[in-house]
Design a protein around this motif. Structure first.
Motif, short mmCIF file in Angstrom:
data_model
loop_
_atom_site.label_atom_id
_atom_site.label_comp_id
_atom_site.label_asym_id
_atom_site.label_seq_id
_atom_site.Cartn_x
_atom_site.Cartn_y
_atom_site.Cartn_z
N VAL A 237 -76.04 38.70 -52.58
CA VAL A 237 -76.94 39.43 -53.14
C VAL A 237 -77.13 39.14 -54.61
CG1 VAL A 237 -77.09 41.48 -51.66
CG2 VAL A 237 -75.52 41.52 -53.37
N ASP A 238 -75.96 38.28 -54.95
CA ASP A 238 -75.78 37.76 -56.24
C ASP A 238 -76.44 36.53 -56.16
OD1 ASP A 238 -75.15 36.74 -58.85
OD2 ASP A 238 -73.24 37.35 -58.78
N THR A 239 -77.34 35.96 -57.19
CA THR A 239 -78.08 34.71 -56.98
C THR A 239 -77.54 33.97 -57.97
OG1 THR A 239 -79.88 35.88 -58.72
CG2 THR A 239 -80.45 35.78 -56.22
N ASP A 240 -76.54 34.08 -58.62
CA ASP A 240 -75.62 33.30 -59.61
C ASP A 240 -75.53 31.89 -58.77
OD1 ASP A 240 -72.59 32.92 -60.37
OD2 ASP A 240 -73.95 33.17 -62.06
N THR A 241 -75.30 30.83 -59.64
CA THR A 241 -75.04 29.72 -59.06
C THR A 241 -73.52 29.43 -58.43
OG1 THR A 241 -76.90 28.58 -60.48
CG2 THR A 241 -74.95 27.18 -59.40
N ASN A 242 -72.95 30.16 -59.23
CA ASN A 242 -71.30 30.08 -58.75
C ASN A 242 -71.16 30.91 -57.73
OD1 ASN A 242 -70.28 28.29 -60.85
ND2 ASN A 242 -70.52 29.95 -62.47
N ALA A 243 -71.83 32.16 -57.41
CA ALA A 243 -71.64 32.86 -56.37
C ALA A 243 -72.27 32.13 -55.15
CB ALA A 243 -72.49 34.22 -56.62
N ARG A 244 -73.08 31.31 -55.16
CA ARG A 244 -73.80 30.66 -54.34
C ARG A 244 -72.68 29.49 -53.76
NH1 ARG A 244 -78.99 30.27 -52.98
NH2 ARG A 244 -80.44 31.39 -54.40
N GLN A 245 -71.93 29.02 -54.77
CA GLN A 245 -70.95 28.24 -54.33
C GLN A 245 -69.70 28.70 -53.77
OE1 GLN A 245 -70.26 26.48 -58.39
NE2 GLN A 245 -71.70 24.69 -57.97
N ARG A 246 -69.37 29.85 -54.31
CA ARG A 246 -68.31 30.42 -53.55
C ARG A 246 -68.73 31.01 -51.96
NH1 ARG A 246 -67.65 32.84 -58.55
NH2 ARG A 246 -68.90 34.89 -58.02
N ILE A 247 -69.92 31.37 -51.85
CA ILE A 247 -70.25 31.99 -50.32
C ILE A 247 -70.17 30.48 -49.61
CG2 ILE A 247 -72.65 31.84 -50.49
CD1 ILE A 247 -72.50 34.50 -48.76
N ARG A 248 -70.67 29.51 -49.80
CA ARG A 248 -70.57 28.30 -49.14
C ARG A 248 -69.34 27.76 -48.80
NH1 ARG A 248 -71.96 22.18 -49.59
NH2 ARG A 248 -73.27 22.05 -47.85
N GLY A 249 -68.46 27.87 -50.11
CA GLY A 249 -66.98 27.55 -50.03
C GLY A 249 -66.27 28.38 -48.82
N GLU A 250 -66.48 29.61 -48.73
CA GLU A 250 -65.98 30.47 -47.76
C GLU A 250 -66.29 30.16 -46.45
OE1 GLU A 250 -66.40 35.18 -46.37
OE2 GLU A 250 -67.21 34.70 -48.20
N ALA A 251 -67.66 30.15 -46.52
CA ALA A 251 -68.16 29.54 -44.84
C ALA A 251 -67.61 28.17 -44.44
CB ALA A 251 -69.71 29.38 -45.01
N LYS A 252 -67.35 27.28 -45.31
CA LYS A 252 -66.81 25.94 -45.02
C LYS A 252 -65.16 26.22 -44.65
CE LYS A 252 -67.84 22.26 -47.34
NZ LYS A 252 -68.26 21.32 -48.40
N ALA A 253 -64.62 27.09 -45.57
CA ALA A 253 -63.07 27.31 -45.27
C ALA A 253 -62.84 28.06 -44.07
CB ALA A 253 -62.50 28.14 -46.45
N ALA A 254 -63.81 29.14 -43.75
CA ALA A 254 -63.59 29.76 -42.61
C ALA A 254 -64.04 28.92 -41.38
CB ALA A 254 -64.15 31.06 -42.61
N ALA A 255 -64.90 28.08 -41.51
CA ALA A 255 -65.37 27.50 -40.40
C ALA A 255 -64.35 26.43 -40.04
CB ALA A 255 -66.53 26.75 -40.67
N ARG A 256 -63.30 26.07 -40.78
CA ARG A 256 -62.62 25.15 -40.31
C ARG A 256 -61.35 25.61 -39.48
NH1 ARG A 256 -60.67 22.83 -46.16
NH2 ARG A 256 -58.77 23.02 -45.21
N LEU A 257 -61.33 26.86 -39.47
CA LEU A 257 -60.40 27.75 -38.61
C LEU A 257 -60.79 28.03 -37.15
CD1 LEU A 257 -58.78 29.80 -41.71
CD2 LEU A 257 -57.75 27.74 -40.81
N SER A 258 -60.00 27.84 -36.24
CA SER A 258 -60.35 28.16 -35.33
C SER A 258 -59.04 28.80 -34.65
CB SER A 258 -60.59 26.98 -34.29
OG SER A 258 -60.66 27.58 -32.77
N HIS A 259 -58.91 30.12 -34.61
CA HIS A 259 -57.73 30.76 -34.45
C HIS A 259 -58.02 32.40 -33.76
CE1 HIS A 259 -54.23 33.19 -35.05
NE2 HIS A 259 -53.22 31.81 -34.89
#
Length: 169
Positions: free
Chosen positions: A43-65
Motif C-alpha cells: 500500500v506504500d508506493t515508495d520506491t524503497n518499499a517496492r524493492q523490499r516487497i520484491r526482495g521479500e518475495a525473492k527471498a521466501a520463494a527460494r525456500l521450500s520447507h
C-alpha cells in the motif's frame, strides 16, 4: 482496495485478512489455477518499499520447507490508477502464535513442537544464506499441519550490509 478487484488479470481479491505498515494481506482467488491464495499487496508506493516487497518475495520463494509459507508469484498490477506490487502466497488456515498465546501458554509438548518447527524453518533459511530478522509470535502461524514462519519482509542475506527502511546502507 476493494473486494473483487482483479490483480494481473487472475487474482481476485476477497476479504482482507490483515494489514501492516506497508501492506495488506487479502484472501484471493486465482482464476487460472482455480484455488484460494493469500495476496500481500503493497500500500506504500515508495520506491524503497517496492524493492523490499520484491526482495521479500525473492527471498521466501527460494525456500521450500514445510514450516515456511510458500510463495507462488510476484507481480505488479494497476489498482485505482496506481501500479502496485504484490506477492502471492499459500493461504494458511489457523491462527498466529500471538493470537494463541493471548489465550494462555501452550502446553509444554505443543510449545516444544512449535519451537522445533520454527527452528527448522530458520535453519533452512540460514542454509540459503537468509536471516529472517523479525521472528515473533505474530509471524508464526499455527496451522493444522504445524507451525509456519511468515513475513520475510526484512530478511537479509547473511553478510550483506545493513539497509535501513529508507534503503540506505
Amino acid at each position: 482496495m476493494q473486494r473483487d478487484q482483479l490483480l494481473a488479470g487472475r487474482y481476485r481479491l476477497l476479504e482482507r485478512l490483515g494489514s501492516g505498515g506497508m501492506s495488506a494481506v487479502h484472501r484471493a482467488y486465482d482464476e487460472v489455477l482455480e484455488r484460494d491464495v493469500a495476496v500481500k499487496v503493497l500500500v506504500d508506493t515508495d520506491t524503497n518499499a517496492r524493492q523490499r516487497i520484491r526482495g521479500e518475495a525473492k527471498a521466501a520463494a527460494r525456500l521450500s520447507h514445510p514450516h515456511v509459507t510458500s510463495v507462488y508469484d510476484y507481480g505488479e498490477s494497476a489498482l485505482d490508477g496506481v501500479e502496485v506490487p504484490f506477492v502471492v502466497m499459500e493461504l494458511l488456515g489457523g491462527h498466529t502464535l500471538e493470537h494463541r498465546l493471548a489465550v494462555g501458554p501452550l502446553p509444554p509438548r505443543a510449545g516444544l513442537r512449535v519451537c522445533a518447527e520454527v527452528a527448522s524453518a530458520l535453519a533452512a533459511a540460514h542454509d540459503q544464506g537468509l536471516v529472517h530478522r523479525d521472528i515473533k509470535p505474530g509471524n508464526v502461524m499455527l496451522t493444522p499441519t504445524g507451525a509456519k514462519v511468515l513475513d520475510f519482509g526484512i530478511a537479509a542475506a547473511a553478510g550483506a550490509p545493513e539497509i535501513d527502511f529508507e534503503g540506505r546502507p
